[in-house]
Motif scaffolding. Structure first.
Motif, PDB file in Angstrom:
ATOM      1  N   GLY A  63       0.827  -1.216   0.000  1.00  0.00           N
ATOM      2  CA  GLY A  63       0.000   0.000   0.000  1.00  0.00           C
ATOM      3  C   GLY A  63       0.857   1.260   0.000  1.00  0.00           C
ATOM      4  N   LEU A  75     -13.855   3.052   4.807  1.00  0.00           N
ATOM      5  CA  LEU A  75     -13.381   1.663   4.811  1.00  0.00           C
ATOM      6  C   LEU A  75     -12.880   1.234   6.195  1.00  0.00           C
ATOM      7  CD1 LEU A  75     -11.567   1.486   1.354  1.00  0.00           C
ATOM      8  CD2 LEU A  75     -13.841   0.676   1.954  1.00  0.00           C
ATOM      9  N   VAL A  76     -12.168   2.161   6.896  1.00  0.00           N
ATOM     10  CA  VAL A  76     -11.676   1.805   8.238  1.00  0.00           C
ATOM     11  C   VAL A  76     -12.864   1.602   9.192  1.00  0.00           C
ATOM     12  CG1 VAL A  76     -10.333   2.607  10.235  1.00  0.00           C
ATOM     13  CG2 VAL A  76      -9.464   2.978   7.939  1.00  0.00           C
ATOM     14  N   SER A 118     -13.270  15.859   5.292  1.00  0.00           N
ATOM     15  CA  SER A 118     -12.378  14.687   5.346  1.00  0.00           C
ATOM     16  C   SER A 118     -11.699  14.635   6.717  1.00  0.00           C
ATOM     17  CB  SER A 118     -11.351  14.719   4.213  1.00  0.00           C
ATOM     18  OG  SER A 118     -10.360  15.687   4.471  1.00  0.00           O
ATOM     19  N   THR A 174     -13.241   8.532  12.735  1.00  0.00           N
ATOM     20  CA  THR A 174     -12.602   7.219  12.623  1.00  0.00           C
ATOM     21  C   THR A 174     -11.629   6.999  13.790  1.00  0.00           C
ATOM     22  OG1 THR A 174     -12.721   7.534  10.251  1.00  0.00           O
ATOM     23  CG2 THR A 174     -11.409   5.697  10.994  1.00  0.00           C
ATOM     24  N   ALA A 226     -11.092   6.440   2.693  1.00  0.00           N
ATOM     25  CA  ALA A 226     -10.332   5.624   3.653  1.00  0.00           C
ATOM     26  C   ALA A 226     -11.070   5.558   4.990  1.00  0.00           C
ATOM     27  CB  ALA A 226      -8.938   6.215   3.841  1.00  0.00           C
ATOM     28  N   SER A 227     -11.659   6.706   5.403  1.00  0.00           N
ATOM     29  CA  SER A 227     -12.380   6.719   6.678  1.00  0.00           C
ATOM     30  C   SER A 227     -13.556   5.742   6.644  1.00  0.00           C
ATOM     31  CB  SER A 227     -12.909   8.128   6.982  1.00  0.00           C
ATOM     32  OG  SER A 227     -11.840   9.001   7.127  1.00  0.00           O
ATOM     33  N   PHE A 284      -9.871  10.724  -1.275  1.00  0.00           N
ATOM     34  CA  PHE A 284      -9.212   9.492  -0.808  1.00  0.00           C
ATOM     35  C   PHE A 284      -9.292   9.404   0.719  1.00  0.00           C
ATOM     36  CE2 PHE A 284      -6.223   9.503  -4.749  1.00  0.00           C
ATOM     37  CZ  PHE A 284      -7.221   8.901  -5.494  1.00  0.00           C
TER      38      PHE A 284
END
Ligand code: NAP
Length: 516
Positions: free
Chosen positions: A63, A100-101, A275, A282, A97-98, A93
């Motif tokens: 990654g 997905l986490v 974001s 998160t 990402a937040s 992005f």
């Protein structure tokens, strides 16, 4: 591997570095150091998080390698004028990402993984992260697409634009179908498929507004809040979380789609703030203090920046998000306004500068487009060597992003003390012999002071019209971002020097050298 004390100390150190770094970014002189300090903070936070987490490092390394290549190549290749869309994309992005986490943490809690018990804090943080992250991801993609001119446009697209536009929609459709199929086509999975289809369809639209759009915004906004409550009550139903993410994604697309391309920098600052909020939420989901602090810093600074931009344009955030910027039926006709325009040449301007003692250069969007900053530096050095005092008047929203002019002039090594803010230079404008307006338009338009019905009414401007003589360098009489005529161009003491910004300055330098 690390004791709790060491972990907390490292996180505290990283947070302090973020704050000092952010403070450094407030001034061009300290910005590079500030950026480096914040980067060191991020390195400490990342390394410590990796050390305390029990994970398979090969995926992390892959990654990091992919991210480094994408980040470094795009940062080096991006043109200054395309910076807002790159920032927009990178915000997205962060939001994605937040989501997905938060989703992964919810799955871990369902599997009763240690440290992932779904208590009330975690449940509320998870839905906040899912909703705000999804709005940020899809909203930022739309902002990027509108600025890169492949979303909500009627004209023919380049191949790369078609690949991104239709490729993204296709991926959404395939993801929706895959989800419905894997989860067995119950009412909730069908909802996820429908929201994915809707996003794909909306992104396909060639118009940025359509009937019923505002009603849709309200319905989907309410639906995502209702779903958030349902997820908090039934965290064991993971599909509800993905439905909430899908519905919030529709909200993100709808909210950003109708915003005009030129207002996008404000929206990007707002999405940047979102974001940060998603990242802070998160941080609560996975109980990570440094993520909470850094997310809050991004969230707060994004909001402050949004406010500064709105204030500098004398517009409310609601007007930016839901209003339309542009000429109205009351806007005077350009032919009428420009009846007395006089033009000049490099040679004439060179003669005029010979007798000047104080010159102020007002850069705007056209300087960025023509990349004239290096030529401007050479002109400044030449005039200074002749004993002429040269300063730059910087408007806070000149160009297309905050600090646009400062960055360009710093790139060309123009000393910071020659850069004057609008409030500092305006009271002395009467003593300026020649004000050279380079590719700026709205930020020097006197109707902001004189016409309360103008779309830029009340916007603070640089009072170029008060200088003894002003010279405007631009290619034509066409309007700037606000789309309205500028009476400065036809003023008694103004001359138009038509041409591309960089070429015009280079020709002027040649003419000055020739005449001396
Ligand atoms: P502007 O009002 O948009 O005008 C820029 C001018 O540059 C145009 O009239 C254009 O005229 C000229 N130009 C374009 N390419 C050129 C070239 N190659 N050489 C020379 N001139 C060129 O720009 P501004 O005065 O900088 O004002 C910024 C506007 O953007 C404000 O209305 C502000 O509210 C808005 N805005 C700014 C931000 C921000 O953060 N900075 C964010 C959102 C909105 P020609 O085509 O005739 O050459």
């Amino acid at each position: 591997m690390l004791s709790l004390e060491m972990e907390n100390f490292a996180y505290l150190l990283a947070s302090v570095l973020f704050i000092i770094g952010l403070k450094g970014l407030a001034h061009p002189r300290t910005a590079v150091r500030g950026n480096r300090l914040a980067a060191v903070g991020m390195l400490i936070a990342t390394v410590v998080t990796l050390l305390i987490a029990n994970m398979e490092y090969q995926y992390i390394i892959i990654g990091v390698a992919i991210g480094t290549v994408i980040g470094a190549v795009s940062a080096m290749k991006v043109k200054m004028t395309a910076m807002p869309e790159m920032v927009g994309l990178f915000n997205g992005f962060g939001g994605g990402a937040s989501v997905l986490v938060a989703g992964a943490a919810l799955i871990a809690s369902l599997m009763h993984a240690a440290g992932h018990e779904a208590d009330m804090q975690m449940k509320i943080a998870t839905v906040a992260s899912g909703i705000v992250g999804s709005i940020t991801f899809f909203g930022s993609y739309v902002a990027f697409g509108k600025l890169a001119e492949f979303l909500a446009v009627k004209w023919k697209l380049h191949t790369w634009q078609k690949v991104i536009k239709y490729g993204f929609s296709l991926i959404m459709i395939l993801l929706g179908l895959w989800f419905g199929y894997v989860e067995g086509w119950g009412p909730v999975p069908i909802g996820v498929t429908v929201s994915a289809f809707l996003i794909a369809l909306l992104l396909w639209n060639k118009k940025d507004r359509f009937p019923g759009m505002n009603i849709m915004k309200i319905i989907f906004g309410i639906a995502s809040v209702v779903l958030a409550v349902m997820v908090v009550m039934h965290p064991e139903n993971l599909n509800l979380f993905w439905l909430m993410v899908g519905v919030a994604g529709v909200v993100g697309v709808l909210l950003t789609f109708s915003i005009g391309g030129a207002d996008m920098p404000v929206v990007i600052a707002l999405l940047n703030s979102y974001s940060g909020i998603a990242a802070a939420a998160t941080g609560f989901v996975i109980d990570n203090n440094v993520l909470i602090i850094s997310g809050s810093l991004v969230g707060a600074s994004g909001i402050i920046l949004t406010r500064i931009m709105c204030k500098a344009m004398n517009r409310s955030l609601t007007n930016v998000l839901f209003g339309v910027m542009g000429p109205t039926s009351e806007t005077p006709d350009a032919d009428e306004v420009y009846k007395t325009v006089k033009s000049t040449s490099a040679e004439e301007l060179a003669i005029m500068l010979e007798t000047a003692q104080r010159v102020v250069i007002v850069p705007g969007y056209g300087m960025a487009v023509s990349q004239a900053q290096y030529a401007v530096r050479d002109l400044t050095n030449l005039l200074t060597s002749k004993g002429i005092e040269v300063e730059f008047a910087i408007h806070p929203v000149a160009g297309r992003m905050p600090g646009h002019m400062n960055v360009l002039l710093a790139e060309a090594n123009i000393p910071y003390d020659q850069l004057k803010e609008m409030d500092e230079i305006n009271p002395t404008m009467q003593t300026v012999d020649v004000a050279i307006v380079l590719g700026a338009n709205d930020v020097v338009n006197p109707v902001a002071r004189t016409d309360p019905k103008s779309p830029i009414a009340g916007m603070p401007i640089i009072d170029v019209d008060k200088a003894r003589t002003s010279v405007v360098i631009k290619r034509s009489l066409s309007p700037g971002f606000a789309g309205i005529p500028n009476p400065l161009f036809a003023a008694e003491n103004n001359l138009m020097y038509f041409g591309d910004g960089k070429k015009a300055i280079l020709d002027l330098i040649a003419a000055i050298k020739e005449s001396s």
